[in-house]
Design an enzyme around this catalytic site. Structure first.
Site, PDB file in Angstrom:
ATOM      1  N   HIS A  63      22.059  68.411 -60.428  1.00  0.00           N
ATOM      2  CA  HIS A  63      21.120  68.670 -59.464  1.00  0.00           C
ATOM      3  C   HIS A  63      20.752  69.918 -59.275  1.00  0.00           C
ATOM      4  O   HIS A  63      21.615  71.037 -59.346  1.00  0.00           O
ATOM      5  CB  HIS A  63      22.093  68.482 -58.117  1.00  0.00           C
ATOM      6  CG  HIS A  63      22.665  67.063 -57.983  1.00  0.00           C
ATOM      7  ND1 HIS A  63      22.347  66.350 -57.095  1.00  0.00           N
ATOM      8  CD2 HIS A  63      23.937  66.534 -58.700  1.00  0.00           C
ATOM      9  CE1 HIS A  63      23.242  65.027 -57.114  1.00  0.00           C
ATOM     10  NE2 HIS A  63      24.041  65.392 -58.044  1.00  0.00           N
ATOM     11  N   HIS A 234      30.369  59.541 -62.742  1.00  0.00           N
ATOM     12  CA  HIS A 234      31.369  60.167 -62.189  1.00  0.00           C
ATOM     13  C   HIS A 234      32.726  59.370 -61.853  1.00  0.00           C
ATOM     14  O   HIS A 234      33.042  59.344 -60.706  1.00  0.00           O
ATOM     15  CB  HIS A 234      31.243  61.458 -61.487  1.00  0.00           C
ATOM     16  CG  HIS A 234      30.356  60.874 -60.160  1.00  0.00           C
ATOM     17  ND1 HIS A 234      30.309  59.771 -59.655  1.00  0.00           N
ATOM     18  CD2 HIS A 234      29.191  61.707 -59.682  1.00  0.00           C
ATOM     19  CE1 HIS A 234      29.375  59.690 -58.543  1.00  0.00           C
ATOM     20  NE2 HIS A 234      28.832  60.876 -58.724  1.00  0.00           N
ATOM     21  N   ASP A 305      27.463  66.770 -63.535  1.00  0.00           N
ATOM     22  CA  ASP A 305      27.320  66.398 -62.217  1.00  0.00           C
ATOM     23  C   ASP A 305      27.199  67.988 -61.611  1.00  0.00           C
ATOM     24  O   ASP A 305      27.592  68.285 -60.526  1.00  0.00           O
ATOM     25  CB  ASP A 305      28.317  65.731 -61.379  1.00  0.00           C
ATOM     26  CG  ASP A 305      28.056  65.324 -60.021  1.00  0.00           C
ATOM     27  OD1 ASP A 305      26.649  65.466 -59.561  1.00  0.00           O
ATOM     28  OD2 ASP A 305      29.050  64.985 -59.258  1.00  0.00           O
TER      29      ASP A 305
END
Length: 444
Positions: A63, A234, A305
């Site tokens: 992200h 995840h 992540d």
């Protein structure tokens, strides 16, 4: 014979055939030869004596927060962090502001990335109730990593929480879909537990194993009903892994270094809300199950992540504090430390960070040390002992849950298509990242 642009000399190459002591020749950005090349002419030589040469890491879940949330991270700072950590390709997530849910939003991200990102890249398009009809077209666009589904832990139109909407999304397209699988109704029911506690140690009790298992069961049922391949992101629990081990016909599996390295309650007691992420870090029993799944071949991919927030945001009282932590720069170093401790082999690490993502996402010319593939490489010193400190971190967030952790194994040089983009902790040259290509979209 035409001279090589670059020869990497004297290293040990981690190839699909195993670890081999050989030189590597690069021509026009691609691996042109592997073997004894010390006598071959080359425009430049990179000495790799004492180092291992790995495929550049493909981090298929980051992200980078642009547009709209650049105070946390942007495409430039995120990609700086990536290449310093040995990551040469990233897939970036759609929960920016505005969300990446249209062709125009995808084109905007690609425009923003041009000339600013140091690593190669693709961008996920988020599934919503409003864009389902357009998903088959959106997943085929140049620069699209495919479709991302949030079954939980999102807000607004990006949330796909009911089975009817999930099935509609799964029927809309053909590429593998990436999924955040937590059951949103259960999360809503249990949020009062976190609010009453006010302590991040309750995070895995709020977002419990049952919330994850329910969502994975629903997802696998939908995938089989619709004939759609899914990539479940995840994974955190033993129970999910048992389900996914029996679902190899439709599902591939990601784990993160955070869930492999930290466990509850210790991480919450040490780090407080800095250890808060979704899905949560769980106890040692679940961590052991993740490692077992790696050893048994259930896990296909390691993703960071990487989800940065400022320390001011993270220091808000729980549970109003945001979930997420930095990770793209530390993915490879932390996992090299696990290699040093004997928890997995270097070859298995390369499978999880290079061969695996290339295989399941059908990337063109990435993730392997093979002739004809892009010369995306990271040279690592497996013996280097060092501490992760904030001065090394490039993320705008400026912190890591691994600060002051002493580890063994360090990226020394990162190359993108044969050009050195990071060396000894320093960024080299101008950003040359570009969109990656996928075999599935080329054939569409």
């Amino acid at each position: 014979m035409q001279p090589f642009d670059l020869v990497i000399r004297g290293g040990k190459l981690v190839t699909p055939a195993g670890i081999v002591a050989a030189d590597l020749g690069v021509r026009a950005g691609k691996i042109a030869a592997i073997g004894a090349l010390h006598a071959e002419p080359a425009a430049s030589v990179l000495e790799a004596e004492g180092l291992h040469v790995l495929p550049g890491v493909i981090d298929s879940q980051v992200h980078f927060r642009e547009p709209g949330l650049e105070h946390k991270e942007d495409l430039a700072t995120g990609s700086d962090a990536a290449v310093l950590g040995g990551v040469t390709t990233v897939f970036e997530m759609p929960n920016t502001n505005p969300n990446t849910i249209s062709a125009a939003a995808l084109a905007d991200k690609l425009d923003r990335a041009a000339g600013r990102m140091r690593c190669d890249h693709a961008f996920y398009v988020g599934a919503t109730a409003e864009n389902i009809e357009a998903l088959p077209e959106l997943e085929r666009l140049a620069g699209s990593a495919g479709i991302k589904i949030f079954m939980g832990s999102s807000t607004g139109s990006l949330l796909v929480e009911d089975d009817a909407s999930l099935e509609r999304v799964l029927r809309a397209g053909f590429r593998r879909v990436a999924v955040h699988a937590e059951d949103e109704p259960r999360l809503r029911e249990r949020k009062a537990l976190a609010e009453a506690s006010g302590d991040p140690v309750s995070h895995p009790h709020w977002r419990d194993v049952e919330a994850a298992v329910r969502a994975v069961r629903r997802l696998l049922n939908g995938a089989r009903t619709c004939g759609r391949r899914v990539h479940v992101l995840h994974i955190t629990s033993a129970e999910e892994m048992e389900l996914l081990a029996e679902a190899r016909d439709v599902a591939t599996v990601e784990v993160t270094p955070h869930h492999l390295t930290m466990h509850a309650p210790d991480c919450y007691e040490r780090l407080g809300t800095r250890a808060q992420m979704n899905p949560p870090v769980r106890d040692a029993r679940h961590q052991a199950a993740l490692w077992k799944a790696i050893q048994e071949g259930v896990v296909d991919v390691l993703g960071s992540d990487h989800a940065p927030h400022t320390l001011e945001e993270k220091n808000k009282p729980y549970p109003s504090s945001p979930s997420g932590m930095t990770g793209v720069q530390t993915l490879l170093p932390v996992m090299l430390d696990h290699v040093a401790k004997g928890r997995l082999s270097l070859e298995r690490l390369v499978d999880l960070t290079g061969h695996g993502p290339q295989r399941i996402f059908q990337l063109v010319g990435k993730g392997r040390i093979m002739r004809g593939y892009d010369a995306d490489l990271v040279l690592v010193d497996l013996q280097a002992r060092w501490r992760i400190n904030t001065s090394w971190l490039a993320s705008r967030a400026g912190w890591s849950p691994y600060e002051d952790m002493e580890i063994t194994g360090r990226p020394v040089s990162t190359l993108l298509r044969g050009a050195v983009v990071a060396q000894d902790g320093e960024l080299i040259g101008k950003p040359v990242g570009r969109p990656v290509r996928f075999m599935e979209t080329l054939a569409a």
